[in-house]
Structures are given as structure tokens and as C-alpha cells.
Design a protein around this motif. Sequence first.
Motif, PDB file in Angstrom:
ATOM      1  N   UNK A  49     -17.962  56.432 -38.830  1.00 28.08           N
ATOM      2  CA  UNK A  49     -16.715  56.871 -37.907  1.00 28.08           C
ATOM      3  C   UNK A  49     -16.812  57.303 -37.229  1.00 28.08           C
ATOM      4  N   UNK A  50     -17.348  58.394 -36.675  1.00 28.49           N
ATOM      5  CA  UNK A  50     -17.871  59.338 -35.861  1.00 28.49           C
ATOM      6  C   UNK A  50     -18.395  58.877 -34.656  1.00 28.49           C
ATOM      7  N   UNK A  51     -19.810  58.116 -34.918  1.00 28.74           N
ATOM      8  CA  UNK A  51     -19.961  57.339 -33.640  1.00 28.74           C
ATOM      9  C   UNK A  51     -19.838  56.339 -33.188  1.00 28.74           C
ATOM     10  N   UNK A  52     -19.001  55.447 -33.770  1.00 25.92           N
ATOM     11  CA  UNK A  52     -17.529  54.521 -33.135  1.00 25.92           C
ATOM     12  C   UNK A  52     -16.737  54.799 -32.677  1.00 25.92           C
ATOM     13  N   UNK A  53     -16.294  55.637 -32.713  1.00 27.48           N
ATOM     14  CA  UNK A  53     -14.884  56.345 -32.512  1.00 27.48           C
ATOM     15  C   UNK A  53     -15.204  57.532 -30.909  1.00 27.48           C
ATOM     16  N   UNK A  54     -16.465  57.647 -31.310  1.00 27.83           N
ATOM     17  CA  UNK A  54     -16.774  58.427 -29.181  1.00 27.83           C
ATOM     18  C   UNK A  54     -17.175  57.513 -28.863  1.00 27.83           C
ATOM     19  N   UNK A 100     -19.660  47.176 -36.820  1.00 29.49           N
ATOM     20  CA  UNK A 100     -18.137  48.521 -36.913  1.00 29.49           C
ATOM     21  C   UNK A 100     -17.748  48.089 -35.424  1.00 29.49           C
ATOM     22  N   UNK A 101     -18.812  48.843 -34.590  1.00 39.15           N
ATOM     23  CA  UNK A 101     -18.787  48.930 -33.688  1.00 39.15           C
ATOM     24  C   UNK A 101     -17.707  47.765 -33.018  1.00 39.15           C
ATOM     25  N   UNK A 102     -18.638  46.333 -32.674  1.00 38.66           N
ATOM     26  CA  UNK A 102     -17.375  45.542 -33.033  1.00 38.66           C
ATOM     27  C   UNK A 102     -16.584  44.613 -33.612  1.00 38.66           C
ATOM     28  N   UNK A 103     -16.156  45.515 -33.908  1.00 43.43           N
ATOM     29  CA  UNK A 103     -14.597  45.084 -34.613  1.00 43.43           C
ATOM     30  C   UNK A 103     -13.963  46.435 -34.073  1.00 43.43           C
ATOM     31  N   UNK A 104     -13.812  47.507 -33.504  1.00 45.70           N
ATOM     32  CA  UNK A 104     -13.484  48.364 -33.003  1.00 45.70           C
ATOM     33  C   UNK A 104     -13.223  48.044 -31.755  1.00 45.70           C
ATOM     34  N   UNK A 105     -14.520  46.990 -30.990  1.00 48.00           N
ATOM     35  CA  UNK A 105     -14.038  46.865 -29.418  1.00 48.00           C
ATOM     36  C   UNK A 105     -13.274  46.086 -29.237  1.00 48.00           C
ATOM     37  N   UNK A 106     -12.612  47.018 -28.265  1.00 50.61           N
ATOM     38  CA  UNK A 106     -11.303  45.878 -26.874  1.00 50.61           C
ATOM     39  C   UNK A 106     -11.316  44.765 -27.048  1.00 50.61           C
ATOM     40  N   UNK A 107     -10.642  44.326 -27.685  1.00 59.54           N
ATOM     41  CA  UNK A 107     -10.880  42.796 -27.143  1.00 59.54           C
ATOM     42  C   UNK A 107     -11.625  42.382 -25.550  1.00 59.54           C
ATOM     43  N   UNK A 108     -11.172  42.698 -24.717  1.00 55.91           N
ATOM     44  CA  UNK A 108     -11.848  42.293 -23.215  1.00 55.91           C
ATOM     45  C   UNK A 108     -12.987  42.983 -22.851  1.00 55.91           C
ATOM     46  N   UNK A 120     -35.526  47.959 -34.610  1.00 57.40           N
ATOM     47  CA  UNK A 120     -35.729  48.201 -36.014  1.00 57.40           C
ATOM     48  C   UNK A 120     -33.455  48.072 -37.058  1.00 57.40           C
ATOM     49  N   UNK A 121     -34.103  47.318 -37.727  1.00 58.80           N
ATOM     50  CA  UNK A 121     -32.887  45.745 -38.433  1.00 58.80           C
ATOM     51  C   UNK A 121     -31.902  46.933 -39.143  1.00 58.80           C
ATOM     52  N   UNK A 122     -31.865  48.678 -39.879  1.00 64.19           N
ATOM     53  CA  UNK A 122     -31.661  48.751 -40.624  1.00 64.19           C
ATOM     54  C   UNK A 122     -30.164  49.475 -40.272  1.00 64.19           C
ATOM     55  N   UNK A 123     -29.825  49.114 -38.940  1.00 66.50           N
ATOM     56  CA  UNK A 123     -28.287  50.065 -38.639  1.00 66.50           C
ATOM     57  C   UNK A 123     -27.478  48.507 -38.461  1.00 66.50           C
ATOM     58  N   UNK A 124     -27.060  47.512 -38.893  1.00 68.37           N
ATOM     59  CA  UNK A 124     -26.475  46.261 -39.040  1.00 68.37           C
ATOM     60  C   UNK A 124     -25.217  47.195 -39.087  1.00 68.37           C
ATOM     61  N   UNK A 125     -24.867  47.662 -40.042  1.00 67.27           N
ATOM     62  CA  UNK A 125     -23.211  48.098 -40.654  1.00 67.27           C
ATOM     63  C   UNK A 125     -22.926  48.207 -39.359  1.00 67.27           C
ATOM     64  N   UNK A 126     -23.310  49.889 -39.307  1.00 64.78           N
ATOM     65  CA  UNK A 126     -23.276  49.956 -37.783  1.00 64.78           C
ATOM     66  C   UNK A 126     -22.545  49.653 -36.520  1.00 64.78           C
ATOM     67  N   UNK A 127     -23.737  48.442 -36.350  1.00 66.46           N
ATOM     68  CA  UNK A 127     -22.961  47.041 -35.348  1.00 66.46           C
ATOM     69  C   UNK A 127     -22.053  46.089 -35.756  1.00 66.46           C
TER      70      UNK A 127
END
Length: 371
Positions: free
Chosen positions: A359-364, A28-36, A19-26
Motif C-alpha cells: 500500500x505504501x509503494x502503490x500510494x507513492x 494492486x498497482x493496476x487496481x489503483x491507477x487512474x482509468x486513463x 522474477x515472478x514473485x511480485x504479482x500481488x503488487x502489480x
Amino acid sequence: MSLLWSGRRQRDVVYLMSFGDNVPFIMALAAAMPADRQLLVFYRPSCQSAADELVKAGIAVRPFTDGFGFVFTGISQMMRARVLFCDNYYAFLGGLRHPKRMRIVQVWHAAGAIKRFGWDDPTTAHRSASDQRRFQAVYDHFDEYVVGAPAMGQVFVTSYRASLDQMQVLGYPRSDRLQDRHWVAHTQQRVWQQVPALKGHRVILYAPTYRDGVTFTPPAGLAQALRSDPDARVVIKMHPALATKAEDLQRQLGAQGVVADTLATTDLLTVAETLVTDYSSVAFDYSLLANAHSLLFYLFDLPAYQQDPGVQPDLLDWLPGQALTTNAQLATAIQADTATNVTQFNQHWNSANDGHATERVVARYVALLSD
């Protein structure tokens, strides 16, 4: 086959997208991940436009379909995941060896459930024992479920034979935009630019669910009921597989019918004063929008639908308003144009869908990458 790569260290994040409606979450997830660490999105071909958005944002994507090609190229990459997000039921998971360090997370594609599914689907009991074992093998792979309210968690408990402690009431990231006034205003302007005939009119959106394996025939006289308000404009939005049915109904609407085929259902929800639906999850989205005025449930085939695929047993307890079963009832409700009180409905299904779920899901789950 996953045994070949089961010894790999789980460090990255993989997202399975149908389903293509979760792009903003993906994003945000990419932006919050460690560089490695890496994020890889496997997407169904139907999500090509969403995949294109992710590519523009610098996120790695790979198309996938069920088959040997994915087994040999995709599974090896998937087995590197510390967190594996799934937005649907994926049959191949049943044959996957689940590494101890991998967290498989279900981020379902709907905020609530009217229809039954999994073990709660009446037809499941009539499937073969091997089919039932195969279904449960997939369900058993999910470690956690992201849900928008305890009610949806309970649905997974009964439908997938999961446990309550697997439920993470964090809210659905895909619901955040519905309460983002900037996104809503931008979307409304885009809708009016593409379909100017809707501007300045009451918009009635008819969006029924897709009945899998069932020939859907709108009842005779439905078009007349939908155009009960002579000043309104009516838009029909059905599953692509029902395009012919939608065109027939659109023609019956005459001058009041407006074609908006290029727009997604979610886009149209932002300009709809009245949503007419049945068993579709669009009701849970619409109820979060500030423009939501009347939410009408037109359940003309309720007795048959209760048998196959079935509806939640407490449906009539939390349905906001009357279950409309005849064209006359629908016409009366459209003419009355009474505001639907969705407060209790949202407390039941959208309690954590408050605009801050992402923000809550990304943080967890980003936190898991550091342990």
C-alpha cells in the motif's frame, strides 16, 4: 534508438519483470491507477506463469528478451512511462535516453544481501574500463530504490554508487504475503496436499544459493548431517541448473529425503521448521514467517566465497547464530533444534517489511501519475 521516441509524453507505468514473485503488487498497482493510464508488464520467458496470472487479471503483458526485436517494439512503449519499475539489473537501460519526467524505480528481488554485487563485487575492479562504464551507465538510470530497511539502502549506495536520498524505505511488496496468515495457511495446505509425506513431521529445507559460474559440489557427508534428526523429513531445493546435484544429494538422504520439485522455494518455507542455507536471500524471507524456528547458515566454503563473489563485510556481525562451516557443526545444530532469535536480524534487514509495504509503494508511485 530511444531518441526516436524521447519526445513522447510520459503518462503510463511499465514494469520489467524477471522474477515472478511480485504479482500481488502489480495487481494492486493496476487496481489503483487512474482509468486513463495504462500499465504494461514486460516479462522474461522464465516468468511465463506469473504473466499468465496477470493476463487473467486483465493486465497487459509482453514477453521480452535482449535483442533488436525488443529495441524496435519494446523501447517505444517503454518511453511512454511516467514510472518504470525494474526488479533487476537490465543492461539495455545503459543505452536508454532518460526522459526528465520518467521515474525509474528499482524494486529489487531480495530483501537483503549477503553476497556482494556491482562495485562491491571484488571481480568488478578487474573488468575493463569500458565494462565498468557500461555498468555505471545502468546504475545511473535508477532514480529511486524501494528498500525494506536502511541496511539494504546502504548496500545500494556502495554497490551502485547511489546516494542515500534515493532510498525509499517503504518495504518490499513481495514480503507482504509472508505475514498474511491467510496466504500462509492456504500455501501450507497446498504443500501438504501435493507432498503429504511432509505432513506431521519436522521439515528441514536445504536451499543453497546459486553460484554463478562456479561448479557447486556439496561436501561429502552433507546428507548424513542433514538427516541428523531421524524423525525429520529433508527437502533439497536448488537452482534448476543444479538439478543433477540435487538429485544426487536427495538419493543420499534415503527414506528421510522427500522430493518436492513442483513447489517453489517460498512455498516450502511456509512448512519448514528448519532452514539450512548459505548466502541465499531466502533467509530474509524465512525470518518473517511465523513458522520459522531455526535458521542455520551452512558456510562450508566461506573463505573461497569471501574472495569471489564476496560477502558483506559485516556479515558475521548480524548473522543470527553461528556460521556453521563443517558437517559436524551442522549436525549438532540440527540435533539441538534450538530456536533462532531473528529479532535483531529482522530489525537490521526487514524493518519496513511489516506486511503493509504494497500500500505504501502503490500510494507513492500512483501519486506521480497525477502531476
